[in-house]
Design a protein around this motif. Structure first.
Motif, PDB file in Angstrom:
ATOM      1  N   THR A   1       0.797  -1.233   0.000  1.00  0.00           N
ATOM      2  CA  THR A   1       0.000   0.000   0.000  1.00  0.00           C
ATOM      3  C   THR A   1       0.825   1.276   0.000  1.00  0.00           C
ATOM      4  OG1 THR A   1      -0.114  -0.026   2.398  1.00  0.00           O
ATOM      5  CG2 THR A   1      -1.888  -1.143   1.225  1.00  0.00           C
ATOM      6  N   ASP A   2       2.140   1.145   0.193  1.00  0.00           N
ATOM      7  CA  ASP A   2       2.989   2.330   0.201  1.00  0.00           C
ATOM      8  C   ASP A   2       4.334   1.949  -0.409  1.00  0.00           C
ATOM      9  OD1 ASP A   2       3.292   5.200   1.729  1.00  0.00           O
ATOM     10  OD2 ASP A   2       5.197   4.107   1.740  1.00  0.00           O
ATOM     11  N   LEU A   3       4.875   2.815  -1.246  1.00  0.00           N
ATOM     12  CA  LEU A   3       6.113   2.450  -1.945  1.00  0.00           C
ATOM     13  C   LEU A   3       7.291   2.295  -0.998  1.00  0.00           C
ATOM     14  CD1 LEU A   3       4.379   3.678  -4.445  1.00  0.00           C
ATOM     15  CD2 LEU A   3       6.612   3.989  -5.489  1.00  0.00           C
ATOM     16  N   LEU A   4       7.267   3.018   0.121  1.00  0.00           N
ATOM     17  CA  LEU A   4       8.424   2.997   1.005  1.00  0.00           C
ATOM     18  C   LEU A   4       8.189   2.250   2.317  1.00  0.00           C
ATOM     19  CD1 LEU A   4      11.324   4.012   1.328  1.00  0.00           C
ATOM     20  CD2 LEU A   4      10.409   6.046   2.459  1.00  0.00           C
ATOM     21  N   LEU A   5       7.028   2.469   2.920  1.00  0.00           N
ATOM     22  CA  LEU A   5       6.852   2.083   4.320  1.00  0.00           C
ATOM     23  C   LEU A   5       5.859   0.943   4.537  1.00  0.00           C
ATOM     24  CD1 LEU A   5       6.872   5.686   5.847  1.00  0.00           C
ATOM     25  CD2 LEU A   5       8.793   4.094   5.555  1.00  0.00           C
ATOM     26  N   ASP A   6       5.790   0.028   3.576  1.00  0.00           N
ATOM     27  CA  ASP A   6       4.870  -1.097   3.728  1.00  0.00           C
ATOM     28  C   ASP A   6       5.555  -2.440   3.446  1.00  0.00           C
ATOM     29  OD1 ASP A   6       2.407  -2.288   4.308  1.00  0.00           O
ATOM     30  OD2 ASP A   6       1.820  -2.309   2.198  1.00  0.00           O
ATOM     31  N   ARG A   7       6.760  -2.584   3.953  1.00  0.00           N
ATOM     32  CA  ARG A   7       7.426  -3.878   3.822  1.00  0.00           C
ATOM     33  C   ARG A   7       6.807  -4.878   4.798  1.00  0.00           C
ATOM     34  NH1 ARG A   7      13.956  -3.059   3.042  1.00  0.00           N
ATOM     35  NH2 ARG A   7      13.837  -1.128   1.850  1.00  0.00           N
ATOM     36  N   GLY A   8       6.885  -6.128   4.423  1.00  0.00           N
ATOM     37  CA  GLY A   8       6.297  -7.163   5.256  1.00  0.00           C
ATOM     38  C   GLY A   8       7.311  -7.892   6.118  1.00  0.00           C
ATOM     39  N   MET A   9       6.815  -8.472   7.213  1.00  0.00           N
ATOM     40  CA  MET A   9       7.581  -9.418   8.023  1.00  0.00           C
ATOM     41  C   MET A   9       7.816 -10.680   7.186  1.00  0.00           C
ATOM     42  SD  MET A   9       8.974 -10.204  10.964  1.00  0.00           S
ATOM     43  CE  MET A   9       8.444  -8.801  11.988  1.00  0.00           C
TER      44      MET A   9
END
Lengths: 283, 283
Positions: free
Chosen positions: A221-229
């Motif tokens: 949902t966000d290019l920078l701040l939506d990385r997953g575990m």
């Protein structure tokens, strides 16, 4: 696949994973207490305090510093600014040495304001890394070029594939005395159709200096701040580690997750416990 | 650079650019009235109405159909679903032929639900395109594989670079009778360090079947629906067209902009006028 399960002493936490919500000394203690073997701190955390004191704390806890994040972007509209950017990186390299960092992570920067010239920006990046290499040798901290996902080519990095980073390393450092290599991050590279060959080639050349894990969420949902575990997304993490280890990498595995709306809202110890569990199950 | 300015008769509008807010016949009339030489409609627009009637309207207005959007995704968890996906594409190819489309745009699909196996998905894509090729020849509509930006590898396309698409085309169609090529979209490919060589190679092989423009905004706020109008972002559009034309492409230039919060909120005629102005100034 027939890999050793990861022991936590081989695992490191990039402090961004905890959202930079606490002073670095508190963060370091948490990471050590959770059983991890290392950490990767950020400059703004270190520069806000006394680097020697933090270095002592890290040594006392017997933690490795798997990377120091990160370089000031190289490309700029003026020559004066480009020189200033290199100078800023020289300063950071001194701190990296003080911390005993295994590498200084090169996030190289995107297009300068108003520019559409990728070729020029890439050339400035090469010149900048080249200008920094002597200092890296002098202080004993290798430079690790981190190719960033192509979605960051505009703003954050004009180096976007492993092969591209490797080509820069070979060109600037053809005889390879150990001070110029690559930081591999699954989040940036997992999609690459050339992945297997690129990792193999970089590994054969002993250029892989760091290995970062997280996961690619669907949807993102966000290019920078939506990385997953690790385990929550679609990256074949065991397959990736297998490739990296087949290529000769035997170093640490560093978790780096930017997750504004999920993990950065959870208690730091919960995040660390989840990282520990996932590193030992899905990575 | 010494290129011909684009004449609008060489330019086409992908109907997604207008946000699919009006029936396709209204959209077609608008595009013709604004002076464009072609359009690229979507299946849901065509399948909602009578394809023969729309084909007659397009012919009467002397518009080219620069592409028919787009293939049903190939990868799936079951063999039955993969067969159904190919069958759906056979049906769409018939409509593409009825419309006189210059190509059927292959957006090939991402990882099947629950899968992390990029290699298997890529193999399924190749098999799917291979299975469709005979029908493409039969109805006279070339298949144009569109490499999508790596940020879509999870959900929309496991084909992510020009070189990768070109390799698939060469493998499935080594003698190249004109029915398997590539749709080049600047938005997906602009960052590629291999861009110049990849375009040159695909062009030399006469594989470039379509050329799409838009722009990459900095910052980009949504992975799918925040494309920019040409000139509003960081892509070197004139440089890209120069490369494509140097590689032998002399076809249409198609505008394809997904822009939920900006262009899709503006009156369609304003969007078309802006496209026309930008195509003739910055592309």
């Amino acid at each position: 696949m027939n890999m050793e399960p990861l022991h936590l002493t081989r695992c490191s936490i990039n402090t961004a994973t905890l959202g930079h919500r606490e002073p670095i000394d508190v963060t370091i203690d948490r990471i050590a207490k959770a059983g991890f073997g290392g950490l990767a701190p950020w400059r703004h955390e270190i520069e806000a305090t006394d680097v020697r004191r933090i270095a002592r704390q890290i040594r006392a806890l017997e933690l490795k510093v798997t990377g120091y994040c990160r370089s000031t972007y190289f490309p700029a509209s003026t020559q004066a600014q480009r020189v200033a950017n290199i100078q800023s990186n020289v300063q950071a390299l001194n701190d990296a040495a003080e911390l005993g960092a295994e590498c200084f992570v090169m996030v190289v920067g995107g297009l300068p304001e108003g520019s559409r010239d990728l070729c020029a920006a890439r050339s400035q990046v090469k010149d900048g890394i080249g200008a920094l290499l002597e200092q890296a040798r002098k202080v004993g901290v290798p430079l690790a070029i981190e190719p960033l996902h192509p979605m960051y080519a505009g703003e954050r990095s004009v180096v976007n594939t492993i092969d591209q980073a490797h080509a820069i390393a070979r060109e600037l450092d053809p005889y390879h005395d150990g001070f110029l290599g690559i930081a591999l991050d699954v989040y940036h590279c997992w999609w690459d159709p050339q992945l297997e060959g690129a990792i193999g080639s970089a590994g054969k050349d002993k250029r892989i200096l760091a290995y970062h894990v997280s996961d690619w969420l669907v949807p993102t949902t966000d290019l920078l701040l939506d990385r997953g575990m690790m385990g929550d997304g679609v990256i074949d993490l065991k397959g990736f580690r297998q490739r990296v280890e087949n290529a000769g990498y035997a170093g640490m595995v560093e978790v780096e997750i930017f997750s504004r709306d999920n993990w950065w809202k959870r208690p730091p110890d919960e995040v660390l416990q989840t990282c520990a569990a996932r590193l030992q199950s899905v990575c």
